[in-house]
Scaffold this active site. Structure first.
Site, PDB file in Angstrom:
ATOM      1  CE1 TYR A  25     -16.253   1.275 -24.708  1.00 20.75           C
ATOM      2  CE2 TYR A  25     -14.026   0.412 -24.840  1.00 20.75           C
ATOM      3  CZ  TYR A  25     -15.271   0.573 -25.390  1.00 20.75           C
ATOM      4  OH  TYR A  25     -15.553   0.028 -26.601  1.00 20.75           O
ATOM      5  CB  CYS A  26     -18.795   0.441 -18.956  1.00 21.11           C
ATOM      6  SG  CYS A  26     -19.842  -0.969 -18.716  1.00 21.11           S
ATOM      7  NE  ARG A  27     -20.171  -1.183 -26.741  1.00 20.30           N
ATOM      8  CZ  ARG A  27     -20.449  -1.888 -27.786  1.00 20.30           C
ATOM      9  NH1 ARG A  27     -21.700  -2.148 -28.085  1.00 20.30           N
ATOM     10  NH2 ARG A  27     -19.504  -2.346 -28.553  1.00 20.30           N
ATOM     11  N   GLY A  28     -22.428   2.195 -21.139  1.00 20.78           N
ATOM     12  CA  GLY A  28     -23.505   2.981 -20.549  1.00 20.78           C
ATOM     13  C   GLY A  28     -23.041   3.800 -19.361  1.00 20.78           C
ATOM     14  CB  CYS A  31     -22.060   0.140 -17.789  1.00 25.48           C
ATOM     15  SG  CYS A  31     -21.378  -1.502 -18.039  1.00 25.48           S
TER      16      CYS A  31
END
Length: 69
Positions: A25-28, A31
């Protein structure tokens, strides 16, 4: 688990079994690193998918989490 930057030399105590599916996963919202990670992992022959929801939804669903170091 945090992925060592551009490295396939995982520490022995942090290696994931070959048959394990890896969820990244990515935070933004915008992203793209998660897409890159999935591509890298699948190029290495691993099963990897990108998490479409956030970690909050993942944890609320009580799915497993390895928080790493």
């Amino acid at each position: 688990m945090r992925c060592p930057s551009r490295s396939t030399n995982w520490p022995p105590d942090r290696r994931v079994a070959e048959e394990t599916e890896i969820v990244v996963y990515c935070r933004g919202e915008y992203c793209v690193l998660a897409y890159d990670a999935v591509r890298l992992l699948t190029d290495l022959g691993r099963r990897a998918i990108r998490l479409n929801d956030s970690m909050l939804e993942w944890r609320l669903a009580e799915l497993p989490v390895d928080a790493g170091d």
